[in-house]
Scaffold this active site. Structure first.
Site, mmCIF file in Angstrom:
data_model
loop_
_atom_site.group_PDB
_atom_site.id
_atom_site.type_symbol
_atom_site.label_atom_id
_atom_site.label_comp_id
_atom_site.label_asym_id
_atom_site.label_seq_id
_atom_site.Cartn_x
_atom_site.Cartn_y
_atom_site.Cartn_z
ATOM 1 N N PRO A 192 0.833 -1.204 0.000
ATOM 2 C CA PRO A 192 0.000 0.000 0.000
ATOM 3 C C PRO A 192 0.873 1.262 0.000
ATOM 4 C CG PRO A 192 -0.758 -1.560 1.665
ATOM 5 C CD PRO A 192 0.527 -2.092 1.134
ATOM 6 N N GLY A 227 3.541 3.850 5.263
ATOM 7 C CA GLY A 227 4.601 3.469 6.192
ATOM 8 C C GLY A 227 5.169 2.092 5.936
ATOM 9 N N LEU A 228 4.786 1.478 4.804
ATOM 10 C CA LEU A 228 5.317 0.143 4.503
ATOM 11 C C LEU A 228 6.470 0.197 3.506
ATOM 12 C CD1 LEU A 228 2.015 -1.918 4.471
ATOM 13 C CD2 LEU A 228 3.939 -2.302 5.980
ATOM 14 N N GLY A 229 6.903 1.402 3.189
ATOM 15 C CA GLY A 229 8.115 1.528 2.373
ATOM 16 C C GLY A 229 7.910 1.282 0.892
ATOM 17 N N SER A 230 6.705 1.586 0.383
ATOM 18 C CA SER A 230 6.432 1.251 -1.021
ATOM 19 C C SER A 230 7.400 1.949 -1.974
ATOM 20 C CB SER A 230 4.985 1.581 -1.388
ATOM 21 O OG SER A 230 4.797 2.969 -1.371
ATOM 22 N N ALA A 251 10.841 0.370 -1.854
ATOM 23 C CA ALA A 251 10.839 -0.993 -2.414
ATOM 24 C C ALA A 251 10.825 -0.947 -3.937
ATOM 25 C CB ALA A 251 9.641 -1.783 -1.884
ATOM 26 N N ASP A 286 14.364 3.208 5.562
ATOM 27 C CA ASP A 286 13.532 2.429 4.635
ATOM 28 C C ASP A 286 14.384 1.712 3.595
ATOM 29 O OD1 ASP A 286 11.390 3.606 5.907
ATOM 30 O OD2 ASP A 286 10.267 3.923 4.049
HETATM 31 O O1 PMV Z 1 6.544 6.399 7.014
HETATM 32 P P1 PMV Z 1 7.735 5.536 6.843
HETATM 33 O O2 PMV Z 1 7.598 4.167 7.357
HETATM 34 O O3 PMV Z 1 8.351 5.624 5.485
HETATM 35 O O4 PMV Z 1 8.853 5.979 7.840
HETATM 36 C C1 PMV Z 1 9.123 7.227 8.227
HETATM 37 C C2 PMV Z 1 10.082 7.113 9.343
HETATM 38 C C3 PMV Z 1 10.455 8.447 9.908
HETATM 39 O O5 PMV Z 1 11.329 8.183 10.994
HETATM 40 C C4 PMV Z 1 9.241 9.194 10.405
HETATM 41 C C5 PMV Z 1 11.166 9.293 8.882
HETATM 42 C C6 PMV Z 1 12.497 8.750 8.463
HETATM 43 O O6 PMV Z 1 12.972 9.198 7.419
HETATM 44 O O7 PMV Z 1 13.092 7.935 9.171
#
Ligand code: PMV
Length: 309
Positions: free
Chosen positions: A97, A101-104, A107, A148
């Site tokens: 998705p 926050g799953l790094g799409s 990836a 990520d």
């Molecule tokens: O939203 P995500 O999972 O891509 O992660 C962001 C993580 C943060 O610490 C909020 C930002 C970062 O660049 O590390």
């Protein structure tokens, strides 16, 4: 001839946001979702990109140069001084998705870079893939920490300190995490920017908060390595409270986290940039399905049960 590459999704277990300010974070790959890329020689002129998930069928030069996919390809061709441009068809798909926050994004970048590297015979070790993907992340996400691209490149649990330490680490005893998606897409850039404003207005206060997150993360790593995974629940709860203080939670995330807890999870927190996107909960394996069901009933749009091992 064609070459394919795949890269997993990821979640942050502990330390998001504080990681931008030099504190450690832990992240794990989530192999249930992935980005896949195929690069093929083509009979027609140009570099044609097909990403049906986002309804994209276009020749590279018709895309704006800051387009996420175009920027990966342009930077790759520039890095290896590939001239003239080869004729290619590039097929991109992803089950991760977007903006949750799953790094799409990372990836897709990693899978696309690996597929180009294989197809155009410019080998790139993981270290180089990771550095390249970090440059791309910086183009699109302001001041990302690089966590990520790191966890996705190595596809292993990672302990990460920005600009300093990238360590994979061992999981003493496997444990189970339920991941619930609020379905709300929330750009990480915004929540990171808002935390920066808070920090700029009162550095002493926020450095202190980030220190607390850092301590939680260190303790979590020790517990994971020594197989005391049950202790992570309480640490997740504490980390979630500090993320709430940073204003990056949301009513939907809070609802899913408290639903998980009241249906038997040992603890839970938002994961990633926050405001939307995903939450995670630590569960005993035998409760995973029922916690997943409760989260779904409380409004989660996707739920993934994953083993950390
Ligand atoms: O939203 P995500 O999972 O891509 O992660 C962001 C993580 C943060 O610490 C909020 C930002 C970062 O660049 O590390």
């Amino acid at each position: 001839m064609s070459h394919t590459a795949s890269a997993p999704g990821k979640i942050i277990l502990f330390g998001e946001h504080a990681v931008v300010y030099g504190r450690p974070a832990l992240a794990i790959p989530v192999t249930q979702v992935h980005a896949d890329v195929e690069v093929l020689d083509s009979a027609r002129a140009g570099i044609w990109i097909h990403a049906p998930d986002v309804n994209l069928h276009a020749e590279l030069n018709t895309l704006p140069s800051d387009h996420p996919l175009a920027s990966v390809i342009h930077n790759f061709l520039f890095l290896f001084r590939v001239t003239p441009f080869p004729n290619l068809e590039i097929k991109i798909s992803s089950t991760i998705p977007v903006a949750s926050g799953l790094g799409s994004g990372a990836a897709v970048t990693v899978a696309l870079t690996r597929a180009l590297s294989a197809h155009l015979a410019h080998p790139m070790p993981d270290e180089e893939i990771n550095a390249f993907a970090y440059e791309i992340e910086k183009l699109h996400h302001g001041t990302p920490s690089g966590i990520d691209n790191t966890v996705i490149t190595y596809a292993m649990p990672v302990y990460f300190v920005k600009g300093q330490t990238i360590e994979t680490f061992k999981v003493g005893t496997p444990f189970t995490i339920v991941i619930g998606d609020t379905g709300i897409s929330a750009p990480t850039k915004e929540s990171v920017g808002d935390v920066r404003k808070l920090w700029e207005a009162d550095k002493t206060k926020w450095e202190n908060v980030f220190d607390k997150v850092g301590e939680i993360t260190e303790e979590a790593r020790k517990n994971i390595e020594s197989g005391k995974w049950e202790l992570l629940g309480e640490l997740m709860d504490q980390n979630h409270n500090l993320l709430q203080e940073m204003t990056v939670s949301s009513p939907e995330l809070d609802r899913l986290v408290s639903t998980a807890r009241s249906s038997g999870a040992l603890g839970g927190k938002l994961s990633g940039g926050g405001r939307g996107g995903n939450m995670i909960a630590l569960v005993n394996g035998n409760l995973a399905k029922s916690v997943a069901k409760s989260i779904r009933e409380a409004g989660a749009k996707h739920v993934i049960i994953t083993q950390v091992s």
